[in-house]
Design a protein around this motif. Sequence first.
Motif, mmCIF file in Angstrom:
data_model
loop_
_atom_site.group_PDB
_atom_site.id
_atom_site.type_symbol
_atom_site.label_atom_id
_atom_site.label_comp_id
_atom_site.label_asym_id
_atom_site.label_seq_id
_atom_site.Cartn_x
_atom_site.Cartn_y
_atom_site.Cartn_z
ATOM 1 N N LEU A 196 -11.148 -16.298 15.470
ATOM 2 C CA LEU A 196 -12.130 -15.996 14.425
ATOM 3 C C LEU A 196 -13.552 -16.102 14.962
ATOM 4 O O LEU A 196 -14.434 -15.310 14.588
ATOM 5 N N ALA A 197 -13.777 -17.048 15.879
ATOM 6 C CA ALA A 197 -15.106 -17.167 16.491
ATOM 7 C C ALA A 197 -15.421 -15.898 17.288
ATOM 8 O O ALA A 197 -16.546 -15.375 17.258
ATOM 9 N N ALA A 198 -14.404 -15.378 17.991
ATOM 10 C CA ALA A 198 -14.620 -14.168 18.796
ATOM 11 C C ALA A 198 -14.949 -12.976 17.899
ATOM 12 O O ALA A 198 -15.806 -12.144 18.234
ATOM 13 N N VAL A 199 -14.282 -12.885 16.743
ATOM 14 C CA VAL A 199 -14.569 -11.777 15.814
ATOM 15 C C VAL A 199 -16.020 -11.878 15.341
ATOM 16 O O VAL A 199 -16.772 -10.886 15.340
ATOM 17 N N ARG A 200 -16.451 -13.073 14.948
ATOM 18 C CA ARG A 200 -17.836 -13.247 14.477
ATOM 19 C C ARG A 200 -18.835 -12.973 15.605
ATOM 20 O O ARG A 200 -19.884 -12.360 15.393
ATOM 21 N N ASN A 201 -18.493 -13.435 16.800
ATOM 22 C CA ASN A 201 -19.361 -13.225 17.960
ATOM 23 C C ASN A 201 -19.634 -11.759 18.222
ATOM 24 O O ASN A 201 -20.754 -11.343 18.479
ATOM 25 N N GLU A 202 -18.542 -10.976 18.168
ATOM 26 C CA GLU A 202 -18.643 -9.540 18.468
ATOM 27 C C GLU A 202 -19.230 -8.749 17.313
ATOM 28 O O GLU A 202 -20.011 -7.827 17.519
ATOM 29 N N LEU A 203 -18.805 -9.099 16.076
ATOM 30 C CA LEU A 203 -19.101 -8.213 14.933
ATOM 31 C C LEU A 203 -20.085 -8.817 13.947
ATOM 32 O O LEU A 203 -20.501 -8.151 12.994
ATOM 33 N N GLY A 204 -20.455 -10.072 14.143
ATOM 34 C CA GLY A 204 -21.478 -10.689 13.303
ATOM 35 C C GLY A 204 -20.949 -11.214 11.982
ATOM 36 O O GLY A 204 -19.738 -11.277 11.746
ATOM 37 N N PHE A 205 -21.904 -11.570 11.108
ATOM 38 C CA PHE A 205 -21.577 -12.238 9.842
ATOM 39 C C PHE A 205 -21.817 -11.342 8.633
ATOM 40 O O PHE A 205 -21.789 -11.802 7.502
ATOM 41 N N GLY A 206 -22.064 -10.065 8.875
ATOM 42 C CA GLY A 206 -22.447 -9.174 7.775
ATOM 43 C C GLY A 206 -21.279 -8.619 6.961
ATOM 44 O O GLY A 206 -21.398 -7.579 6.323
ATOM 45 N N PHE A 207 -20.144 -9.252 7.005
ATOM 46 C CA PHE A 207 -18.994 -8.813 6.193
ATOM 47 C C PHE A 207 -18.132 -10.041 5.900
ATOM 48 O O PHE A 207 -18.298 -11.096 6.510
ATOM 49 N N ASN A 208 -17.213 -9.884 4.965
ATOM 50 C CA ASN A 208 -16.333 -10.991 4.572
ATOM 51 C C ASN A 208 -15.095 -11.011 5.454
ATOM 52 O O ASN A 208 -14.396 -10.000 5.564
ATOM 53 N N LEU A 209 -14.833 -12.172 6.045
ATOM 54 C CA LEU A 209 -13.713 -12.308 6.980
ATOM 55 C C LEU A 209 -12.666 -13.248 6.365
ATOM 56 O O LEU A 209 -13.008 -14.335 5.883
ATOM 57 N N LEU A 210 -11.400 -12.804 6.390
ATOM 58 C CA LEU A 210 -10.319 -13.564 5.768
ATOM 59 C C LEU A 210 -9.214 -13.810 6.790
ATOM 60 O O LEU A 210 -9.057 -13.028 7.736
ATOM 61 N N HIS A 211 -8.453 -14.882 6.569
ATOM 62 C CA HIS A 211 -7.313 -15.154 7.447
ATOM 63 C C HIS A 211 -6.180 -15.762 6.623
ATOM 64 O O HIS A 211 -6.424 -16.564 5.719
ATOM 65 N N ASP A 212 -4.933 -15.368 6.955
ATOM 66 C CA ASP A 212 -3.751 -15.824 6.214
ATOM 67 C C ASP A 212 -2.931 -16.764 7.096
ATOM 68 O O ASP A 212 -2.416 -16.353 8.143
ATOM 69 N N ARG A 227 -11.662 -27.169 8.877
ATOM 70 C CA ARG A 227 -12.898 -27.718 9.426
ATOM 71 C C ARG A 227 -13.299 -26.978 10.702
ATOM 72 O O ARG A 227 -14.463 -26.627 10.896
ATOM 73 N N SER A 228 -12.327 -26.692 11.556
ATOM 74 C CA SER A 228 -12.688 -26.018 12.811
ATOM 75 C C SER A 228 -13.096 -24.561 12.576
ATOM 76 O O SER A 228 -13.727 -23.949 13.435
ATOM 77 N N LEU A 229 -12.749 -24.010 11.387
ATOM 78 C CA LEU A 229 -13.139 -22.617 11.095
ATOM 79 C C LEU A 229 -14.489 -22.536 10.380
ATOM 80 O O LEU A 229 -15.010 -21.432 10.174
ATOM 81 N N GLU A 230 -15.052 -23.672 10.012
ATOM 82 C CA GLU A 230 -16.303 -23.626 9.232
ATOM 83 C C GLU A 230 -17.413 -22.807 9.905
ATOM 84 O O GLU A 230 -18.091 -22.035 9.226
ATOM 85 N N THR A 256 -12.351 -30.075 4.202
ATOM 86 C CA THR A 256 -13.069 -28.887 4.682
ATOM 87 C C THR A 256 -13.785 -28.143 3.563
ATOM 88 O O THR A 256 -13.343 -28.173 2.410
ATOM 89 N N THR A 257 -14.869 -27.467 3.937
ATOM 90 C CA THR A 257 -15.574 -26.599 2.984
ATOM 91 C C THR A 257 -15.158 -25.137 3.154
ATOM 92 O O THR A 257 -15.691 -24.264 2.482
ATOM 93 N N THR A 258 -14.221 -24.846 4.048
ATOM 94 C CA THR A 258 -13.701 -23.474 4.133
ATOM 95 C C THR A 258 -13.016 -23.143 2.803
ATOM 96 O O THR A 258 -12.146 -23.892 2.357
ATOM 97 N N PRO A 259 -13.397 -22.029 2.145
ATOM 98 C CA PRO A 259 -12.799 -21.694 0.848
ATOM 99 C C PRO A 259 -11.288 -21.478 0.953
ATOM 100 O O PRO A 259 -10.792 -20.937 1.941
#
Length: 405
Positions: A196-212, A227-230, A256-259
């Motif tokens: 998930l860090a790599a996705v944010r690194n490459e594509l930024g924070f300008g969209f909603n990212l979800l994980h199952d 917590r590690s995904l915050e 954690t504060t991750t929704p």
Amino acid sequence: MSMQITDVDVLVTSPGRNYVIVRIETAGGLVGWGDATLNGRELAVRSYLQDHLAPLLLGRDASRIGDIWSYLYKGAYWRRGPVTMTSISGIDQALWDILGKAAGMPVFQLLGGRARDRLMAYPHASGLTVEASIASVAARLEEGYRAVRVQAAVPGLLTTYGIHRGGGSYEPAKSSLPEEEAWDTPAYLDFVPKLLAAVRNELGFGFNLLHDVHHRLSPTEAGALGRSLEPSRLYWMEDATPAEDQSAFALVRAHTTTPLAVGEVFNSIWDCQQLITSRSIDYIRCATTHTGGITHMRRVLALAELYGVRSGLHGPSDVSPVGMAANVHLDLAIPNFGVQEFMGYPEATAEVFTTSYRLVGGHLEIDDDVPGLGVDVDLDAASRYPYDRKYLPVNRLLDGSVHDW
Ligand code: GCO
Ligand code: MG
């Protein structure tokens, strides 16, 4: 126009995957469609509908939807459960469809009218490697989506939930007997924060990212993962821990504060009452098809609204286009809409179902002038695709013990 129910039919068809569809007809000639698809247990639902519910419906007034709902729910004595609630849902959706057609209005009008113009939808993105997953998310953003769920193959594991080995689109119920998958929690926990860090690194924070997470962690593991995904600021972490243990989510929440999102395996308001009223989750994710239909799902969503919980209704390929329409009509009318999952369908599905909702640049839109749920079912096309038994996989840990899938 007479609203007396004269016919109840159940159709099982497999245009690319199995669907169970209810057809109700009234003396006045109106036809309503409902979805009763329960992935991997389709024929149990068909029998419940055909053998046990259809005889109770003939001659009743189709417009008495709430009364019929209570009659089927309370009248069974044995309440709840996926087979019962999916069957009731199929009937309930068909009755709302009929009511809309009788009124000449789309169902969302009957529910109070549009609370928004269109719905933010999220698709699935995945890959065998981190790079492939990033490319898959990027392609979805290119299509116009503002929210994307990402999964990737966990290094060292032969199979991972959400990933197609051949790299094509993922469909979990794919074999005539269950496939067995292998699972290793430490490998997963090590890998996912990096993904998930790599996705944010490459594509930024300008969209909603979800994980199952697909129900695989203990509450403590899920809290640590959250917590590690915050830093990746997820829109949600889904099904962090097995969903039937409602109090477990309070533990995850405390760490954690991750929704948090949960609900796709629920079938009644009682399955999420504690989760919602204790404010342990942020998103409720039931499917209208598995939760007693529009009549009951509406109550779940109303309870959720009181506690600031928003919707993220389940929309995999195993909810038929009829059930997806039921989700869409509810999403449009409720005040606490969050996002609508839209996994997409095998191509042949479009030969059987035509819908008044459509995907436009990552959002779901629906016509204003199509009454009822707005779905038509082509019976000839459906008969070209007979039932084809398929099971979901079963999961085992590396030592061979059965784990949550
Ligand atoms: C999702 C789900 C689905 C389920 C499927 C099982 O978030 O969409 O996890 O993909 O695995 O509905 O039948
Ligand atoms: Mg899920």
